[in-house]
Design an enzyme around this catalytic site. Structure first.
Site, short mmCIF file in Angstrom:
data_model
loop_
_atom_site.label_atom_id
_atom_site.label_comp_id
_atom_site.label_asym_id
_atom_site.label_seq_id
_atom_site.Cartn_x
_atom_site.Cartn_y
_atom_site.Cartn_z
N LYS A 46 0.82 -1.21 0.00
CA LYS A 46 0.00 0.00 0.00
C LYS A 46 0.85 1.26 0.00
CE LYS A 46 -0.54 0.41 5.03
NZ LYS A 46 0.23 1.66 5.14
N THR A 47 1.98 1.25 0.72
CA THR A 47 2.81 2.45 0.77
C THR A 47 3.39 2.76 -0.60
OG1 THR A 47 3.36 1.98 3.08
CG2 THR A 47 4.77 3.54 1.92
N ASP A 234 -3.61 7.53 5.07
CA ASP A 234 -3.05 6.20 5.29
C ASP A 234 -3.71 5.56 6.51
OD1 ASP A 234 -1.36 4.02 4.97
OD2 ASP A 234 0.24 4.89 6.18
N GLU A 235 -3.84 4.24 6.51
CA GLU A 235 -4.42 3.48 7.63
C GLU A 235 -5.79 4.04 8.04
OE1 GLU A 235 -3.09 0.80 8.36
OE2 GLU A 235 -0.90 0.89 8.36
N GLN A 265 -7.72 -5.23 9.47
CA GLN A 265 -6.63 -4.93 10.40
C GLN A 265 -6.97 -3.77 11.33
OE1 GLN A 265 -2.45 -5.44 8.82
NE2 GLN A 265 -3.50 -5.26 6.85
N ARG A 611 1.75 -11.59 9.99
CA ARG A 611 3.10 -11.05 10.21
C ARG A 611 4.15 -12.03 9.69
NH1 ARG A 611 1.77 -6.73 9.56
NH2 ARG A 611 -0.20 -7.75 9.13
#
Length: 767
Positions: A46-47, A234-235, A265, A611
């Site tokens: 995503k970044t 973001d987020e 998330q 993770r």
């Protein structure tokens, strides 16, 4: 739509910032007009897509850098984005003055408009300590009992109200009743007024003040709406109500808002995040384009398959199907063990095996649901020599509440331990300030005594104010009782007695914050750890060895952290431990939040699994020591929700966990039952295991004798040069005659101060 859209065959036409993106990422970059929801699953880049989108807006002249608002949650994320955009654009990226965290951007805005909320542009942002001091002052001025209504509780409520965009006048009756029986709104208002008088604000004010300004000043709102041609977030799944309202206002003019996030998330409701914000984005912004980033660059197919199957049990979510071009990989392993110590041993063995295969330890992580779970692994790693570090918190024995408890125990075991006594003489708060401590130090130095002995002597004199003397005397009598009890009680029972009688439990109970609940859990785990030791001395020696396990920061180490702290990170090998009902999902979360909290717990499990890059191992224990009692556990419901095609299960429990628990409970001698049927467990347990095993099912009454011990163990011998009738001088009370003597305590008739009881160390003979 941009004319720079990439084609599969003509890579020369693709700008550098888009060359490495996949098709979905490029679609997100090129969807420049109107609202865009970028659903970015775990590990889907995503970044990269977000920063390429910013570069595209500038490179295609759709906006100057100063016309782009991009908000993040952490300074680290903002720095990473700035560096990536600079890598794409070079010097053109320098004008991106509105790329930062929510709070940093609002602080910049507020400097320009501070006078509209009663502040000056040079206002101060206070920290948590300053906030608590100010609230304590207001609570005292309101003539409330701060012990019953702690400042920390009020601070938590005010933070929650500000996160929801609520001013004092906005609180309804229920919110007002949440503190001091209907005093919440008044104290919130008084707090805000005092902040303005100080030309200060707290972190919550940065967002709330700007929301109030934008709502009440249409001209200022219009100016920012014109300024920000494009908004990116973001987020977005982690936004709270005030952030959501602030963004909606700013986006109304151009509606060019692109939010990036993953509702699967969203794990921060306890700090105000509302997953509903991302779920209703398409309703808030009609005609929004939805771009799904589903190609995962992190994990193996089995890891993704296990996580996907788990999260499908949630009802409130956007559907996403993560996939990867990676082939093969191990299935997610699920292992059932007897208890928490065996869990730690098994994980330790697996890590040693990985290390033997050449796996770097810094690519290994153990993820726990609660901080108290780390203790078993820390102790085990000390024993087998595996280096570790705790992320997002202190090592277990370094936490403040654990140090406090250990300090009490050290004074009981060794009254000469001045450092321990100084830590807890006024913890919990007893009204003993710096002056009382200074008096104790002076007397201790004068007489060559430990602080505890000096405190006992001062308590039986007129050297201190009556209230302080009574308090110290009461504390020292408690220590004498505890030393007596230490000879008859187990170390764990002694700790529980001390925490109760010292008022430490009451202090935590009065502090109605999530942090206080975690501290109480840690103390329960400390008591559980002490069950393994026959004597208090043995346990304190063990702690000293653990605390002395220093290492260099650059060593290869296993990471131990909570799942919350692990979000955004990745490791080759991940151990997800303690997956039992009541531990994970957390019983407290379910009791307090119902179905919504259960779904958040499941999202937390999803985050834990994703993770892992190469291997993921999940453990659950049939028995766990919780709040000092052995509790038979069943595997977490999340384990049952894992697809069978992607997991392999094994258990060290002969005959199955349910049969084991039944046989154990029905056995007249649980220790003999386990020793006979599971010698591998019985032989590896430390001293005192039989008592620890059975204490959960057999209540032992405290056997405290009537305390007949005198204070002789603390006291100093009487001076031989002073007798009844002697004339002495005292720095404070002047000259007087000794009229009675009891050990080193003198009753003196002073010429001006009258009759006083003092210690002989404070006087000198004058004739």
């Amino acid at each position: 739509m941009s004319n720079l859209a990439p084609t599969p065959t003509d890579t020369g036409s693709i700008p550098a910032y888009a060359a490495r993106l996949n098709a979905a990422q490029r679609a997100a970059v090129l969807a420049t007009e109107g609202p865009v929801l970028m659903l970015a699953g775990a590990g889907t880049g995503k970044t990269a897509a977000l920063t390429a989108r910013m570069a595209h807006l500038v490179a295609t002249r759709r906006a100057f850098p100063s016309q782009i608002l991009c908000v993040t949650f952490t300074n680290k994320a903002a720095r990473e984005m700035r560096e990536r955009v600079a890598g794409h654009l070079g010097p053109d990226a320098e004008g991106m003055q509105w790329l930062g965290t929510f709070h940093s951007i609002c602080a910049k805005m507020l400097r320009r408009h501070a006078e509209l909320v009663g502040l000056q542009s040079n206002y101060t942002i206070i920290d948590t300590d300053d906030q608590l001091r100010l609230l304590k002052t207001l609570i005292n001025e309101a003539e409330l009992d701060e012990k019953r209504w702690p400042a920390r509780q009020l601070a938590g409520l005010i933070d929650r109200w500000k996160n929801r965009g609520l001013n004092p006048a906005d609180l309804d009756a229920a919110e007002n009743e949440a503190y001091a029986a209907g005093r919440g709104a008044a104290l919130y208002g008084a707090y805000q007024a005092r902040l303005k008088a100080l030309n200060a604000c707290d972190f919550g004010d940065l967002m709330l003040h700007m929301l109030n300004i934008l709502r009440s000043h249409p001209d200022i709102l219009a100016d920012y709406q014109r300024r920000f041609r494009y908004i990116m977030v973001d987020e977005y799944q982690d936004t709270n109500a005030v952030q959501y309202l602030w963004l909606r206002l700013l986006a109304q003019a151009h509606k060019n808002i692109c939010v990036v996030g993953d509702d699967d998330q969203s794990i921060y409701s306890w700090r105000g995040a509302e997953v509903a914000n991302i779920l209703r984005f398409e309703k808030d912004f009609a005609g929004a384009q939805v771009v799904r980033l589903e190609q995962n660059y992190r994990s193996t197919p089995h890891i993704l398959g296990a996580a996907a199957g788990l999260i499908r049990a949630n009802s409130q979510r956007h559907d996403k199907t993560l996939w990867t071009e990676v082939n093969g990989g191990d299935k997610v392993r699920v292992i059932g063990v007897w208890d928490a110590p065996e869990e730690a041993r098994r994980v330790g063995e697996e890590i040693e095996r990985l290390e033997g295969e050449g796996a770097p330890l810094n690519r290994v992580a153990i993820l726990v649901r609660a901080q108290y779970q780390t203790r078993e692994f820390e102790d085990r790693f000390i024993q087998i020599g595996v280096n570790y570090r705790i992320i997002g918190g202190f090592r277990f024995y370094e936490r403040a509440e654990i140090r406090d408890a250990l300090a009490y125990l050290r004074v009981i075991a060794q009254p000469q331990d001045d450092l321990a006594f100084e830590r807890i003489y006024n913890q919990p708060k007893r009204g003993l300030g710096a002056k009382a401590l200074e008096k104790m130090h002076q007397h201790a130095r004068r007489m060559g005594l430990p602080l505890a002995a000096a405190a006992l002597q001062l308590a039986d004199s007129d050297e201190l104010p009556a209230r302080a003397a009574n308090t110290i005397g009461g504390l020292m009598r408690q220590f004498l009782r505890w030393r007596e009890a230490a000879e008859e009680m187990t170390p764990a029972d002694l700790l529980r007695l001390v925490l109760e009688e010292a008022g430490y439990n009451a202090m935590l109970a009065a502090d109605r914050t999530a942090e206080a609940a975690g501290r109480a859990e840690n103390l329960s785990e400390l008591a559980r750890a002490m069950e393994e030791y026959e004597t208090l001395g043995d346990f304190l020696e063990h702690v000293s060895l653990v605390m002395d396990n220093d290492r260099a920061d650059d060593e290869d180490t296993v990471t131990i952290m909570t799942i919350h702290a692990a979000k955004g990170l990745e490791f080759d090998h991940v151990f997800c431990v303690g997956w039992e009902e009541g531990v994970f999902p957390s019983q407290r979360a379910i009791d307090e939040g119902g179905l919504a909290s259960l779904e958040e717990e499941r999202r937390l499990a999803y985050v834990a699994i994703t993770r892992a890059k190469r291997r993921c191992l999940i453990t659950h224990a049939a028995n766990r020591r919780i709040y000092g009692q052995w509790v038979s556990s069943i595997p977490s419901r999340f384990i049952e929700e894992l697809p069978e095609d992607h997991i392999e299960q094994e258990s060290t429990l002969t005959g199955g966990a349910s049969l084991w628990r039944a046989n154990w409970r029905e056995s007249e001698d649980p220790f003999a039952h386990v020793a006979a049927t599971r010698p591998d467990i019985a032989q590896t347990r430390g001293p005192g295991w039989q008592r620890a095993l059975t204490s959960g099912y057999e209540s032992k009454p405290a056997r405290l004798k009537e305390n007949t011990r005198s204070a002789a163990s603390f006291a100093a011998p009487a001076r031989s040069d002073i007798a009844i009738g002697a004339m002495v001088a005292h720095d404070k009370f002047g000259t007087g005659c000794v009229i009675d003597q009891e050990g080193n305590k003198l009753t003196i008739q002073f010429e001006t101060a009258g009759e006083k009881r003092v210690l002989d160390s404070f006087v000198k003979v004058v004739g």
